[in-house]
Scaffold this active site. Structure first.
Site, PDB file in Angstrom:
ATOM      1  N   GLY A 233      39.293  37.960  40.504  1.00 27.23           N
ATOM      2  CA  GLY A 233      39.454  38.543  39.173  1.00 27.23           C
ATOM      3  C   GLY A 233      39.087  37.594  38.054  1.00 27.23           C
ATOM      4  O   GLY A 233      38.977  37.979  36.896  1.00 27.23           O
ATOM      5  N   ARG A 234      38.939  36.325  38.381  1.00 28.00           N
ATOM      6  CA  ARG A 234      38.518  35.372  37.337  1.00 28.00           C
ATOM      7  C   ARG A 234      37.594  34.321  37.946  1.00 28.00           C
ATOM      8  O   ARG A 234      37.548  33.180  37.491  1.00 28.00           O
ATOM      9  CB  ARG A 234      39.720  34.706  36.679  1.00 28.00           C
ATOM     10  CG  ARG A 234      40.674  34.036  37.632  1.00 28.00           C
ATOM     11  CD  ARG A 234      41.639  33.183  36.873  1.00 28.00           C
ATOM     12  NE  ARG A 234      42.808  32.898  37.688  1.00 28.00           N
ATOM     13  CZ  ARG A 234      43.764  32.066  37.351  1.00 28.00           C
ATOM     14  NH1 ARG A 234      43.682  31.438  36.209  1.00 28.00           N
ATOM     15  NH2 ARG A 234      44.801  31.863  38.134  1.00 28.00           N
TER      16      ARG A 234
ATOM     17  N   ASP B 118      42.030  38.491  31.467  1.00 27.69           N
ATOM     18  CA  ASP B 118      40.857  38.047  30.697  1.00 27.69           C
ATOM     19  C   ASP B 118      39.810  37.339  31.555  1.00 27.69           C
ATOM     20  O   ASP B 118      38.724  37.006  31.081  1.00 27.69           O
ATOM     21  CB  ASP B 118      41.297  37.153  29.522  1.00 27.69           C
ATOM     22  CG  ASP B 118      42.098  35.934  29.989  1.00 27.69           C
ATOM     23  OD1 ASP B 118      42.138  35.663  31.207  1.00 27.69           O
ATOM     24  OD2 ASP B 118      42.681  35.258  29.126  1.00 27.69           O
TER      25      ASP B 118
ATOM     26  N   ARG C 146      39.614  34.569  52.863  1.00 29.07           N
ATOM     27  CA  ARG C 146      41.073  34.425  52.948  1.00 29.07           C
ATOM     28  C   ARG C 146      41.634  35.332  54.040  1.00 29.07           C
ATOM     29  O   ARG C 146      40.944  36.240  54.499  1.00 29.07           O
ATOM     30  CB  ARG C 146      41.688  34.843  51.600  1.00 29.07           C
ATOM     31  CG  ARG C 146      41.089  34.102  50.427  1.00 29.07           C
ATOM     32  CD  ARG C 146      40.964  35.015  49.190  1.00 29.07           C
ATOM     33  NE  ARG C 146      40.098  34.391  48.178  1.00 29.07           N
ATOM     34  CZ  ARG C 146      40.539  33.671  47.158  1.00 29.07           C
ATOM     35  NH1 ARG C 146      41.827  33.510  46.976  1.00 29.07           N
ATOM     36  NH2 ARG C 146      39.689  33.132  46.307  1.00 29.07           N
TER      37      ARG C 146
ATOM     38  N   ASP D 256      46.498  35.882  50.111  1.00 28.84           N
ATOM     39  CA  ASP D 256      45.197  35.720  49.437  1.00 28.84           C
ATOM     40  C   ASP D 256      44.955  34.248  49.083  1.00 28.84           C
ATOM     41  O   ASP D 256      43.856  33.897  48.649  1.00 28.84           O
ATOM     42  CB  ASP D 256      45.111  36.594  48.181  1.00 28.84           C
ATOM     43  CG  ASP D 256      46.284  36.377  47.237  1.00 28.84           C
ATOM     44  OD1 ASP D 256      47.440  36.515  47.681  1.00 28.84           O
ATOM     45  OD2 ASP D 256      46.047  36.061  46.066  1.00 28.84           O
ATOM     46  N   ASN D 257      45.957  33.409  49.290  1.00 24.29           N
ATOM     47  CA  ASN D 257      45.763  31.974  49.054  1.00 24.29           C
ATOM     48  C   ASN D 257      45.696  31.188  50.362  1.00 24.29           C
ATOM     49  O   ASN D 257      45.801  29.965  50.364  1.00 24.29           O
ATOM     50  CB  ASN D 257      46.882  31.421  48.167  1.00 24.29           C
ATOM     51  CG  ASN D 257      46.747  31.908  46.722  1.00 24.29           C
ATOM     52  OD1 ASN D 257      45.657  32.292  46.291  1.00 24.29           O
ATOM     53  ND2 ASN D 257      47.837  31.912  45.994  1.00 24.29           N
TER      54      ASN D 257
END
Ligand code: AMP
Ligand code: MG
Length: 470
Positions: free
Chosen positions: A95-96, A128, A189, A259-260
């Site tokens: 997402g970023r 953002d 992942r 996811d990590n």
């Protein structure tokens, strides 16, 4: 003169490995355009891995490639899901960040350049897509520290400040912005597989698994009939080893969501992490971890649970029986790896037969005395001398260790040394120096480096800390 001018980063041999797997695994995304590009960190120590040397790479090369994102395309936002604090979240994904490219290192291994803070993607969920400068600084420091003491980790290749004002709940805002390049073995992942199970695509699971084994488990022969169960056995082993390294390092990752968790067994993604100040099993790094799920002491358990959750997607390929058998080895692998990692910090790995008792007594003393965890190892490595073989009472005599908690430890350490020749002192010191850092990366250290940046834009303490860590 090549198409990309003389920028060495743009002329690396990028291999479209993941890209060639097909669009089921990612979305092509553009990079954000930033109002400013100020290079705050360049990791020259990584350049030789890429076949480059510091003097052929200038700051502008970093900025052009990793701030302005000229030249190398396409950028791939990777698709993944994951269990976050135990709950399945199907709305994750890069997402970023995105996969900037994959490059063959001079060691023959394939490496990812991944971004963090490079703008919105289809997975930004209203975020953002940006990274705070403090977040970038913190990840640089974590990765350099962990790498320095022998933990298998991703590294940061660059950090560029990007001149935007960001609003965050966990930092005084507005706060400064940055974009980071992370060099790691892979950004695949556990959650990448979990997504494919969720969308019911066993064909894509198999294709991805073949890819992973081929590139990251090259010791396994893909043509052998048991290659998939061998993969899971090795994955279990690698994660047990990694977890033992974190625990010995006194490192609390903070957000061990699936996811990590890297499919290669490498440590990555450092958000609210912290190193423990003292041996407190319940120490928890993330302020939003209200249930203390990812507390320091829970890390082995949680990693095991995450490996177990991964069995769901893998069961489309590997028999439940062999998955279970493999996972049952986790605790033994972890225990023996932890003992070895602790012995390395004590300088004794490979020099003594059975170190279990010494490790237990060390932890017991650290826990009961609440003596600063990292300081203890700094003191043994700076004070050890031949006299310790002659006279028990000289062991750490210059340290402020409360006798009531350290008596047993001193006795046992002395007895252990007596079994080793004093001629081994160089080897002991060498190990201690290799596996302990003389600069503990505790929260106050990080905060004071950040204060200088935030208040005076003074980067000297940060640069000094990085060189001290190294
Ligand atoms: P992390 O906590 O960094 O592991 O991220 C968890 C998820 O949230 C991932 O899908 C991230 O891409 C996403 N995410 C985190 N921060 C942002 C942000 N500022 N904008 C968009 N997505 C984000
Ligand atoms: Mg993450």
């Amino acid at each position: 003169m090549t198409l990309n001018g003389d920028n060495p980063f743009l002329n690396l041999n990028y291999e479209p490995a993941l890209e060639n797997l097909g669009e089921d695994y990612y979305d092509q995304v553009p990079a954000a355009e930033f109002p400013q590009h100020i290079l705050r960190f360049r990791n020259d120590n990584l350049l030789p891995k890429l076949g480059l040397s510091s003097n052929c790479v200038n700051d502008n090369h970093f900025i052009e490639a990793f701030g302005k994102f000229k030249g190398v395309r396409p950028f791939l936002a990777l698709r993944y899901h994951g269990y976050q604090f135990g709950e399945y979240n199907p709305f994750l994904g890069d997402g970023r960040g995105f996969l900037y490219g994959q490059v063959r290192g001079v060691d023959g291994e394939l490496y990812d350049f991944g971004t963090k803070g490079s703008g919105q993607t289809p997975y930004s969920r209203g975020g953002d897509g940006k990274l705070t400068l403090k977040g970038g600084v913190r990840e640089v420091l974590a990765a350099e520290t962990l790498h320095r003491i022998g933990v298998k980790t991703s590294r940061c290749l660059s950090l560029v400040e990007t001149g935007e004002a960001l609003w965050r709940g966990d930092e005084p805002s507005p706060t400064r912005s940055s974009v980071m390049i992370r060099m790691s073995r892979s950004h695949i992942r556990f959650g990448t597989f979990e997504r494919l199970y969720y969308i019911k695509r066993p064909d894509l699971i198999k294709k991805l698994l073949d890819f992973v084994i081929n590139i990251y488990y090259s010791e396994i022969d893909l043509h052998s009939s048991d290659c998939y169960s061998l993969f899971y056995q090795e994955l279990v082993k690698r994660h047990a080893q990694l977890t033992a390294q974190w625990m010995a390092a006194g490192f609390c990752h903070g957000v061990l969501n699936t996811d990590n968790m890297s499919i290669t067994g490498e440590s990555f993604d450092y958000g609210p992490y912290a190193f423990i100040p003292t041996y407190d099993p319940n120490f928890t790094a993330a302020y939003f971890d209200y249930g203390k799920r990812y507390a320091y002491k829970n890390q082995p358990l949680i990693v095991r649970v995450n490996l177990e959750m991964l069995q769901l997607p893998l069961m489309t390929i590997i028999s439940p029986g062999s998955l279970e058998t493999a996972l049952n080895n986790f605790d033994d692998y972890y225990q023996s790896a932890y003992t070895q990692e602790m012995l390395k910090k004590l300088g004794l790995s490979g020099l003594i037969e059975n170190g279990n008792e010494l490790v237990e007594v060390t932890i017991d003393a650290l826990k009961k005395s609440q003596f600063p965890y990292h300081q203890f190892f700094i003191e043994i490595m700076t004070q050890i001398n031949q006299g310790w073989w002659e006279d028990e009472s000289t062991i750490l005599e210059n340290s402020n260790l409360p006798e009531i908690h350290w008596k047993n430890w001193r006795k046992l350490y002395y007895q252990t040394l007596r079994k080793i020749s004093p001629d081994e002192i160089d080897e002991i010191i060498k190990q201690m120096n290799e596996f302990n850092s003389k600069v503990p990366l505790l929260r106050p250290q990080i905060e004071s480096v950040w204060e200088a940046i935030a208040n005076e834009n003074n980067w000297q303490p940060f640069n000094e800390l990085v060189s001290k860590i190294r």
